[in-house]
Each structure stands twice: as structure tokens, then as C-alpha cells.
Design an enzyme around this catalytic site. Structure first.
Site, PDB file in Angstrom:
ATOM      1  N   ASP A  93       5.430  12.870 -26.231  1.00 47.28           N
ATOM      2  CA  ASP A  93       4.852  13.796 -25.341  1.00 47.28           C
ATOM      3  C   ASP A  93       4.061  14.887 -26.046  1.00 47.28           C
ATOM      4  OD1 ASP A  93       5.926  11.950 -23.313  1.00 47.28           O
ATOM      5  OD2 ASP A  93       7.194  13.439 -22.514  1.00 47.28           O
ATOM      6  N   TYR A  94       4.947  15.385 -26.785  1.00 48.59           N
ATOM      7  CA  TYR A  94       4.437  16.658 -27.761  1.00 48.59           C
ATOM      8  C   TYR A  94       2.873  16.433 -28.305  1.00 48.59           C
ATOM      9  CZ  TYR A  94       4.188  20.474 -30.897  1.00 48.59           C
ATOM     10  OH  TYR A  94       3.778  21.620 -31.529  1.00 48.59           O
ATOM     11  N   ASP A 112       0.442  16.107 -25.524  1.00 49.36           N
ATOM     12  CA  ASP A 112       0.005  17.527 -25.100  1.00 49.36           C
ATOM     13  C   ASP A 112      -0.783  18.315 -26.044  1.00 49.36           C
ATOM     14  OD1 ASP A 112       1.380  16.634 -22.948  1.00 49.36           O
ATOM     15  OD2 ASP A 112       3.322  17.694 -23.469  1.00 49.36           O
ATOM     16  N   SER A 147      -6.043  -6.950   7.086  1.00 55.17           N
ATOM     17  CA  SER A 147      -4.486  -6.995   6.784  1.00 55.17           C
ATOM     18  C   SER A 147      -4.257  -8.489   6.715  1.00 55.17           C
ATOM     19  CB  SER A 147      -4.086  -6.160   7.964  1.00 55.17           C
ATOM     20  OG  SER A 147      -3.844  -6.847   9.092  1.00 55.17           O
ATOM     21  N   LEU A 148      -3.174  -8.787   6.754  1.00 55.24           N
ATOM     22  CA  LEU A 148      -2.321  -9.945   6.568  1.00 55.24           C
ATOM     23  C   LEU A 148      -1.692 -10.529   7.754  1.00 55.24           C
ATOM     24  CD1 LEU A 148      -1.135  -9.664   2.874  1.00 55.24           C
ATOM     25  CD2 LEU A 148      -2.999 -10.923   3.500  1.00 55.24           C
ATOM     26  N   GLU A 184       2.491 -12.948  -5.113  1.00 52.70           N
ATOM     27  CA  GLU A 184       2.441 -11.446  -5.443  1.00 52.70           C
ATOM     28  C   GLU A 184       3.794 -10.693  -4.575  1.00 52.70           C
ATOM     29  OE1 GLU A 184      -1.352  -9.937  -4.760  1.00 52.70           O
ATOM     30  OE2 GLU A 184      -2.296 -11.575  -5.973  1.00 52.70           O
ATOM     31  N   LYS A 210       4.716  -7.590  -2.276  1.00 49.76           N
ATOM     32  CA  LYS A 210       4.125  -6.950  -1.330  1.00 49.76           C
ATOM     33  C   LYS A 210       4.552  -5.590  -1.246  1.00 49.76           C
ATOM     34  CE  LYS A 210       2.663  -7.327   3.534  1.00 49.76           C
ATOM     35  NZ  LYS A 210       2.886  -5.451   3.743  1.00 49.76           N
ATOM     36  N   ASP A 266       5.138  -1.823  -0.763  1.00 48.33           N
ATOM     37  CA  ASP A 266       5.350  -0.859   0.318  1.00 48.33           C
ATOM     38  C   ASP A 266       4.543   0.666   0.072  1.00 48.33           C
ATOM     39  OD1 ASP A 266       5.767  -0.363   2.930  1.00 48.33           O
ATOM     40  OD2 ASP A 266       7.821  -0.153   2.838  1.00 48.33           O
ATOM     41  N   GLU A 279      -2.623  -1.078  -3.927  1.00 50.23           N
ATOM     42  CA  GLU A 279      -1.629  -0.289  -3.247  1.00 50.23           C
ATOM     43  C   GLU A 279      -0.980   0.924  -4.141  1.00 50.23           C
ATOM     44  OE1 GLU A 279      -1.411  -1.948  -0.385  1.00 50.23           O
ATOM     45  OE2 GLU A 279       0.331  -1.097   0.610  1.00 50.23           O
ATOM     46  N   TYR A 299      -4.419  -5.475  -6.825  1.00 46.76           N
ATOM     47  CA  TYR A 299      -4.239  -6.935  -6.597  1.00 46.76           C
ATOM     48  C   TYR A 299      -5.149  -7.877  -6.039  1.00 46.76           C
ATOM     49  CZ  TYR A 299      -3.043  -4.514  -2.174  1.00 46.76           C
ATOM     50  OH  TYR A 299      -3.009  -3.883  -0.929  1.00 46.76           O
ATOM     51  N   LYS A 328      -1.111 -16.189  -1.772  1.00 51.21           N
ATOM     52  CA  LYS A 328      -2.596 -16.401  -1.590  1.00 51.21           C
ATOM     53  C   LYS A 328      -2.959 -17.740  -2.272  1.00 51.21           C
ATOM     54  CE  LYS A 328      -3.198 -11.257  -2.200  1.00 51.21           C
ATOM     55  NZ  LYS A 328      -3.523 -10.249  -3.131  1.00 51.21           N
ATOM     56  N   LYS A 387       7.442 -11.214   5.016  1.00 54.45           N
ATOM     57  CA  LYS A 387       8.284  -9.897   5.200  1.00 54.45           C
ATOM     58  C   LYS A 387       9.845 -10.265   4.966  1.00 54.45           C
ATOM     59  CE  LYS A 387       6.170  -6.926   7.476  1.00 54.45           C
ATOM     60  NZ  LYS A 387       5.448  -5.608   7.397  1.00 54.45           N
ATOM     61  N   CYS A 446      27.903  21.005  27.229  1.00 49.49           N
ATOM     62  CA  CYS A 446      27.694  21.257  26.076  1.00 49.49           C
ATOM     63  C   CYS A 446      29.283  20.968  25.247  1.00 49.49           C
ATOM     64  CB  CYS A 446      27.409  22.680  25.828  1.00 49.49           C
ATOM     65  SG  CYS A 446      27.356  23.162  23.980  1.00 49.49           S
ATOM     66  N   CYS A 458      30.420  24.528  24.334  1.00 53.82           N
ATOM     67  CA  CYS A 458      30.642  25.775  25.039  1.00 53.82           C
ATOM     68  C   CYS A 458      30.957  25.458  26.471  1.00 53.82           C
ATOM     69  CB  CYS A 458      29.513  27.093  24.833  1.00 53.82           C
ATOM     70  SG  CYS A 458      28.256  26.533  25.597  1.00 53.82           S
ATOM     71  N   CYS A 510      21.500  22.952  25.617  1.00 53.06           N
ATOM     72  CA  CYS A 510      22.461  23.854  25.970  1.00 53.06           C
ATOM     73  C   CYS A 510      21.781  25.247  26.282  1.00 53.06           C
ATOM     74  CB  CYS A 510      23.700  23.995  25.147  1.00 53.06           C
ATOM     75  SG  CYS A 510      24.726  25.457  25.489  1.00 53.06           S
ATOM     76  N   CYS A 513      26.964  30.391  23.186  1.00 51.67           N
ATOM     77  CA  CYS A 513      27.356  28.869  22.588  1.00 51.67           C
ATOM     78  C   CYS A 513      27.296  29.213  21.236  1.00 51.67           C
ATOM     79  CB  CYS A 513      26.428  28.104  22.927  1.00 51.67           C
ATOM     80  SG  CYS A 513      26.646  26.570  22.143  1.00 51.67           S
TER      81      CYS A 513
HETATM   82  S1  IVH Z   1      -3.798  -8.714  -0.273  1.00 49.19           S
HETATM   83  C1  IVH Z   1      -7.012  -9.704   3.086  1.00 49.19           C
HETATM   84  N1  IVH Z   1      -1.506  -8.245  -1.655  1.00 49.19           N
HETATM   85  O1  IVH Z   1       0.205  -5.156   2.733  1.00 49.19           O
HETATM   86  C2  IVH Z   1      -5.716  -9.678   2.370  1.00 49.19           C
HETATM   87  N2  IVH Z   1      -1.919  -6.739   0.350  1.00 49.19           N
HETATM   88  O2  IVH Z   1       0.090  -6.213   5.708  1.00 49.19           O
HETATM   89  C3  IVH Z   1      -5.864  -8.139   1.445  1.00 49.19           C
HETATM   90  N3  IVH Z   1      -0.055  -5.149   0.251  1.00 49.19           N
HETATM   91  O3  IVH Z   1      -3.119  -4.197   3.858  1.00 49.19           O
HETATM   92  C4  IVH Z   1      -4.471  -7.820   1.156  1.00 49.19           C
HETATM   93  N4  IVH Z   1       0.831  -5.689  -1.444  1.00 49.19           N
HETATM   94  O4  IVH Z   1      -2.214  -2.730   2.209  1.00 49.19           O
HETATM   95  C5  IVH Z   1      -2.211  -7.799  -0.671  1.00 49.19           C
HETATM   96  N5  IVH Z   1       0.182  -7.991  -3.341  1.00 49.19           N
HETATM   97  C6  IVH Z   1      -0.636  -7.613  -2.080  1.00 49.19           C
HETATM   98  C7  IVH Z   1      -0.231  -6.575  -1.343  1.00 49.19           C
HETATM   99  C8  IVH Z   1      -0.821  -6.270  -0.116  1.00 49.19           C
HETATM  100  C9  IVH Z   1       1.067  -4.761  -0.369  1.00 49.19           C
HETATM  101  C10 IVH Z   1      -0.375  -4.494   1.760  1.00 49.19           C
HETATM  102  C11 IVH Z   1      -1.921  -4.089   1.866  1.00 49.19           C
HETATM  103  C12 IVH Z   1      -2.404  -4.914   3.132  1.00 49.19           C
HETATM  104  C13 IVH Z   1      -1.131  -5.113   3.756  1.00 49.19           C
HETATM  105  C14 IVH Z   1      -0.979  -6.304   4.717  1.00 49.19           C
END
Ligand code: IVH
Length: 681
Positions: free
Chosen positions: A34-35, A38, A83-84, A114, A116, A118, A174, A237, A300, A324, A418, A421, A436, A442
Site C-alpha cells: 500500500d505504501y 500511495d 428484470s428476471l 451465475e 445473483k 444482492d 451489480e 455479468y 441463462k 431465489k 403504559c 407508568c 403514552c 412517565c
Molecule cells: S442478468 C435481462 N445476472 O437481479 C436480465 N442479473 O431480479 C438481466 N442480478 O435486475 C439481468 N445478479 O439487478 C443478471 N448474475 C446476474 C445478476 C443479476 C444480480 C440482479 C439484476 C437484475 C435482478 C433481477
């Protein structure tokens, strides 16, 4: 050094630093200390200062942030951010596989599995190998431009490694907050709140809830230098572009990795559903070992042509699905329901549980929020309940196992009086909590208000922490905040474990608090909804306590940023004759009840002109705010976090390690209050 030499050196340093960033944050495999890092960064920053014509928006020096975004611009996504679909069982997943096979009857199907992540979805656009824009998902069609903040994320390349990347493309992924960072932020926040005199319950309410929310909140910060301190990370991803030449998703991820992106090495190619299920089960067990949170697995179809043929439904792709994981849950017995009374009189029900292990920690309590929640869950004492920890700190009860309900168990009746009191509780229209109303009788409300008054952010009375205040109340020495100023040393000395010295310190602390400026006095007296910012606004607008006490509703809402709710609360506070009496006694005791016009904005010198100082910790002779004011009065600027633009870190006692480490790393000089006094003398 000539201009030409400087330009050359800046380029060399940038390439070298980019490479080290990559090794550290993407590969997790640093090759210098790190030093040493920097030192190189320091050289780059100093050269860029001398030769600003060479400062590029993609320079590694830009990682520390500093840019302020007041309003995030809205950007329309070139490719909608979908979304999925979700599944929760093997059966659902088999249905998905069947649907895919039915639409592609003769094809061999491969799936990419992959994690998922969060976190918060992000789309990054690169032109000629440079990051030009980062946009959040928003509603899927348009999102917020958060480029300045995203640039501080060290695992996101500002410039790609030499390679065969397209002239323009978007990569999605993400943004996550690693668990370690989340824990560190909460530990720092809890320490700060404790120092400010908040109770454990109040601290719990104020902590960051979970890594995903915190990552999302961080991305929306206006000051990118704050984002830089949070150590967000990003996994990519998915690639999008008009002329991408890849045949498969898996291949595209390999390429993205080569260009310098952080693509998870847990991603796996599977040739059938059994392998997919194996991956899902494997990570369900191993997810705790990851340094970040996942909420499932994404499956996928690998082949792009197949993806195209499958296409989309109106909302989600037919070629991908999310499996999920269930939030971590456990079943245990509800032993009892307890009720806590806060400083404002709000009642919070808490479930007392038979201790059970959940996600590695022992859980004994769960929050129940309010009466509606208990009603909704239809709880009975003795019930077997399910507790879940969905990334939240305090677990919650999500349901009851009715098959285990005891025949004689009767419904929980919410308290009507309460627990402290015995006053009858009230429920205000539109609010979820019971209150209360016995403000002046109180005990937890009285003690809570006293502790708030003496706390660091308010009157900062040394020696009068929670325990001592509680003792003074129980001994009948203080009942309201004005009583504090009638305390005599002998009375304090008469308390348990209280010596001459401690008693003197307390008296001294009380006397010192008479100098605390009006705006903090106003905060300290604890008008509901008047936190420190509102108190400051009221103080500046009304200038003294009498003007505020005598203001009517119209006059109150005329004050900047004061709305109807606060105005009503101020009126209610001062309508109480007892509270007015307290104010009269505070005036009499000599507290600051008006804004000191003279000192507040007066310029004293230009000694700190062009200098930015960050103040942190606690000081012997000053309040932190006093120091900040002094910096301004001497022509300097206050910084909120240590960045490349900081000249000094003015550090007192008990400051958290992060600012110090950062200052050391960035070679920002650390000074103490004596050195500061020297500077302005
Ligand atoms: S693919 C059209 N891959 O989960 C599909 N999404 O519930 C595009 N997420 O909106 C998404 N890990 O924000 C994909 N390995 C992954 C993911 C991922 C997390 C999130 C992403 C998406 C949401 C859907």
C-alpha cells in the site's frame, strides 16, 4: 521538469497505477505494498496539480472523488434494463427448462449459472475503451446518471486494458457493498450514536439496514468523496452492443474479464439441469462464506442465437430465470411480548423468543413494529413462529406454524396502558404507533429527554451520561432539564460511587454548557421533529427563544424549510405551560437563548485561505462546530471527508480509524488542536 517530461511521467504513472488497482481490486492479488502504491499516487497527484493540462477524467487520481452532483440527470437506456422471472423450487426450474426445450426442440441447450448478487444494478457505457457513463436501472427504461460516484469504485476500470473491445458498448452488473464494509460502517455509526447519547433501541433503529440498501443509498450520495470512502465493489455479468461478435454469453464474459472487468470466477457453464441444480445447492450452502450477499442464482441460456429465438415476454427474458434462495429462517417459540417506551412516548412491541441460531448468530428478540403487525400475524404467546433475517440486522417474525398452536392459546391483546407508568395509551390518526401521553410523569420519557439534553450533540455535559442521569432522576434530584442547573455539588457527591472530583467535573460541565450556542440549546430541549438541522433553521430564522415561543402557525411555516408538521409540533410544545416555565428557568440559569450575531460570521483573518481542513474526533478546548467555524472565519474551507483536495486532517481524541488511515494513505498532514491554534495565531 519540463512540460513534456511531466506529460510522459503522468502517462506512465497512470498506466502503472491502473494496473496495480486492477491487481488489487479485480484480481485480489496485489504485487506492491500500500505504501508503494500511495507514493506513486502522491507523485501523480502532485504532477497533475503542477500541470493541470494533463489531468484526465480517467486518471487514477480521480478515484478519491470530490465531484458534487446536486441532481442526478435522467438518462434513457439504449437497451431497456429488464428484470428476471423468479423461481423458488426445483419444480419451477424444470418448468422453465421444459419451456426452453419446447421452443428449441432440436437444440442442445447449455446454461450459464451465475450468482445473483444482492446489490444495485448498473449499466456502464464505454467508448474507445474509456468509461463515459454509469446509469442506474431506475424504472428499467430510464435511470440516474451516477458516473461521478461510480468512478470512485476501484474495481470498475476507467480505462480498459488493451484489447479487442468494441468502439462502443455497455456492460451491466451489480454494485455491492461487501459484508465487511457494511459491518465497519455500522460499527462506526453505532459508536458515534452512542457517543451522542442515543439509547440502544434508538441506535438499532438508526443503523444501516442491509448491504443492498446501503449500497443504493451510497450511490445516490451527492458528494462523490463520501462514496470513495465506502469501498463499494462491482461484478459485471452482461454485455450489450450493436455489433457484438460473440456466439455465447460465457465467451463474452471471458472477454470482459480480459478487458479488465471484474467477472465472478464462480460463474459456471452447465450442460444439463442436473448440473444447474448442483450449482444452486452448492451455493446455498457456501453463500455464507462469500464476502458479500447473494439472494439466489441466475440461470441463462448460453447461446446468443438461442437467446434471440427465445426472446422476451412483455416483462422478462424467456432465456433466463432467477432461482431465489429463501431468506434464512428458523422456527422458535414466542415466549412473551415486551413493550418499550421511547423518549417521545412511542411504544414499540418486541417479541421475546426462545433463543435460536439464525445465520450464525443467536436470536432472542425480534421487532414487531406496532399493533397492526401483531394483528396481521395473529400471534399467541407460546406459538411456534418463523423468524427471518433477510439481510436485515434485527430479525423479524414472518409467520406462525399453526399446526403447532396450543389449543388454549389466546390472542395477544395489545396493551392499553403504559407498561412504565400505567397511563392509558393513545393512538394518533395516521400514525402506526401507540403513545403514552404522560410526558411529564412517565420515567423512560423523562430520563430519555434528560439524556438527550445532556448528550454530546446537544448540551454536551461531561459526566452526565445515561447512567448518572438515571441515578439523578431516581434519587429525585432532577425531573426536568431546568433542574440540572439547580444541582449542587454536595447533592451529586451524595450519590452512589460519586467522589469529590467527579462531582466537581459535573458541575464544571454544567457551567460550561451555558456557553453552548442557541441553535444547539434549541435542539437539546427536544421539540418533537426538531432534529439538529431543523433546530438550526428555527434558531437562525427566529433569532431568539421569545420570538420562537410567540410565533403563530403562519409565522412558523414562513421559516425556510419548516413545514406544517414541524410548525404544529413547535406550537404544541410551547403551548404547554410547564415547558414555558422550564424555558424561563433556563433563561434565568444563563443559557444562550439568542443567536450571537457578532461572532458567528465575522472574518478574523485570511490565514487559512485556499486551505481545506477536515475536522474529526473530540477536542479538549473546543466543540467540533467551534473549530469548523474558526476555519471559516480564518478564510479556510471545511471538508467532510479526506480527499485529494484536503490539506489537513485536524484530529482530536477518539476519532475513528478510517479518516486517519485515509489521511496517512493520501499523505494528508494530521494536526492536533494546538497545531491548529498555532496556524491561526
Ligand atoms: S442478468 C435481462 N445476472 O437481479 C436480465 N442479473 O431480479 C438481466 N442480478 O435486475 C439481468 N445478479 O439487478 C443478471 N448474475 C446476474 C445478476 C443479476 C444480480 C440482479 C439484476 C437484475 C435482478 C433481477
Amino acid at each position: 521538469m519540463t512540460k513534456e517530461q511531466a506529460g510522459k511521467r503522468i502517462k506512465e504513472l497512470s498506466i502503472e497505477l491502473d494496473e496495480h488497482n486492477y491487481k488489487y481490486y479485480v484480481l485480489s492479488h496485489p504485487t506492491i505494498s500500500d505504501y508503494e502504491f500511495d507514493k506513486l499516487l502522491e507523485e501523480l497527484i502532485s504532477l497533475e496539480k503542477q500541470f493541470p493540462e494533463f489531468l484526465s477524467p480517467h486518471s487514477p487520481s480521480q478515484r478519491v472523488g470530490g465531484a458534487i452532483t446536486k441532481d442526478f440527470a435522467t438518462v434513457v437506456h439504449k437497451y431497456p434494463m429488464m428484470s428476471l422471472g423468479n423461481t423458488y423450487s426445483e419444480e419451477d426450474l424444470r418448468d422453465f427448462d421444459q419451456r426452453v426445450r419446447k421452443l428449441l426442440p432440436d437444440d442442445k441447450i447449455e446454461y450459464v449459472c451465475e450468482l445473483k448478487f444482492d446489490g444495485v444494478a448498473i449499466g456502464l457505457t464505454y467508448k474507445d475503451g474509456e468509461l463515459v457513463r454509469a446509469v442506474t436501472r431506475g424504472d428499467g427504461l430510464q435511470g440516474d446518471d451516477v458516473t461521478a460516484n461510480v468512478k470512485t469504485i476501484r474495481s470498475i476500470p476507467l480505462k480498459l486494458k488493451k484489447g479487442d473491445y468494441p468502439a462502443e458498448f455497455e456492460i451491466r452488473g451489480e454494485i455491492i457493498l461487501p459484508r465487511k464494509e457494511f459491518d465497519r460502517m455500522n460499527a462506526e455509526l453505532a459508536a458515534q450514536l452512542k457517543e451522542d447519547g442515543f439509547s440502544e433501541e434508538e441506535i438499532n433503529e438508526r443503523l444501516y439496514r442491509n448491504p443492498r440498501n446501503t449500497a443504493s443509498g451510497t450511490l445516490k450520495q451527492q458528494d462523490s468523496s463520501i462514496v470513495a470512502t465506502r469501498n463499494l465493489d462491482c461484478f459485471l455479468y452482461a454485455l450489450y452492443g450493436d455489433n457484438l461478435s460473440f456466439k455465447t454469453h460465457f465467451e463474452s464474459l471471458d472477454k470482459a474479464r480480459e478487458w479488465g472487468f471484474k467477472v465472478s470466477d464462480k460463474t459456471r457453464l452447465c450442460s444439463n439441469l442436473e448440473e444447474v441444480m448442483h450449482y444452486i445447492n452448492e451455493w446455498e450452502h457456501r453463500r455464507e462464506k462469500l464476502g458479500f450477499e447473494i439472494d439466489g442464482v441466475v440461470i441463462k441460456v448460453n447461446n446468443y442465437l438461442q437467446q434471440q429465438e427465445l426472446g422476451f415476454t412483455s416483462k422478462v427474458p424467456r432465456w433466463a430465470i432467477a432461482y431465489k434462495y429463501k431468506a434464512e429462517a428458523a422456527a422458535t417459540t414466542l415466549n412473551d411480548i415486551g413493550y418499550q417506551v421511547g423518549r417521545t412516548g412511542a411504544i414499540t412491541p418486541v417479541a421475546h423468543l426462545k433463543p435460536v441460531t439464525l445465520a450464525g448468530t443467536i436470536v432472542k428478540r425480534a421487532s414487531l413494529h406496532n399493533a397492526d403487525q401483531i394483528e396481521k400475524l395473529d400471534l399467541r404467546i407460546g406459538d411456534t413462529v418463523f423468524v427471518e433475517k433477510g439481510g436485515e440486522i434485527i430479525p423479524k417474525i414472518t409467520g406462525v406454524d399453526l399446526s403447532k398452536r396450543l389449543a388454549h392459546a389466546s390472542k395477544v391483546k395489545y396493551i392499553t396502558h403504559c407498561p412504565e407508568c400505567n397511563t392509558e395509551l393513545i393512538r394518533i390518526e395516521g400514525e402506526a404507533n401507540h403513545y403514552c401521553p404522560n410526558e411529564n410523569g412517565c420515567p423512560p420519557q423523562i430520563v430519555g429527554r434528560l439524556i438527550h439534553f445532556t448528550s454530546r450533540k446537544a448540551m454536551n455535559i461531561e459526566g452526565l451520561g445515561g447512567e448518572t442521569v438515571d441515578l439523578l432522576f431516581r434519587e429525585g434530584l432532577v425531573h426536568n432539564i431546568a433542574d440540572i442547573y439547580d444541582l449542587k455539588k454536595e447533592q451529586i457527591m451524595g450519590l452512589e460511587r460519586m467522589g469529590d472530583k467527579s462531582a466537581s467535573n459535573i458541575i464544571e460541565g454544567i457551567n460550561k454548557s451555558k456557553k453552548i450556542p442557541f441553535e444547539r440549546v434549541l435542539y437539546a430541549i427536544g421539540i418533537r421533529y426538531a432534529g439538529d438541522t431543523v433546530a438550526r433553521k428555527l434558531a437562525r430564522h427566529f433569532k431568539n427563544i421569545d420570538a420562537l415561543m410567540n410565533a403563530n402557525f403562519e409565522q412558523l411555516i414562513e421559516a425556510p424549510e419548516i413545514g406544517e408538521k414541524i410548525a404544529a409540533s413547535v406550537l404544541k410544545h410551547f403551548a404547554d405551560i410547564e415547558k414555558r416555565k422550564v424555558i424561563e428557568r433556563l433563561k434565568h440559569a444563563g443559557l444562550q437563548i439568542e443567536i450571537k450575531q457578532d461572532a458567528s460570521n465575522q472574518t478574523l483573518s485570511e490565514k487559512l485561505k485556499g486551505i481545506t481542513i477536515v475536522v474529526t474526533g473530540t477536542f479538549k478546548n473546543y466543540e467540533r462546530d467551534q473549530l469548523k467555524k474558526l476555519i471559516e472565519q480564518h478564510g479556510g474551507k471545511n471538508g467532510s471527508s479526506v480527499t485529494g483536495k484536503t490539506n489537513y486532517l485536524l484530529a482530536g481524541d477518539d476519532c475513528g480509524p478510517s479518516k486517519l488511515e485515509k489521511a496517512e494513505k493520501m499523505k494528508v498532514k494530521i494536526i492536533n488542536e494546538e497545531q491548529f491554534e498555532e496556524m491561526i495565531r
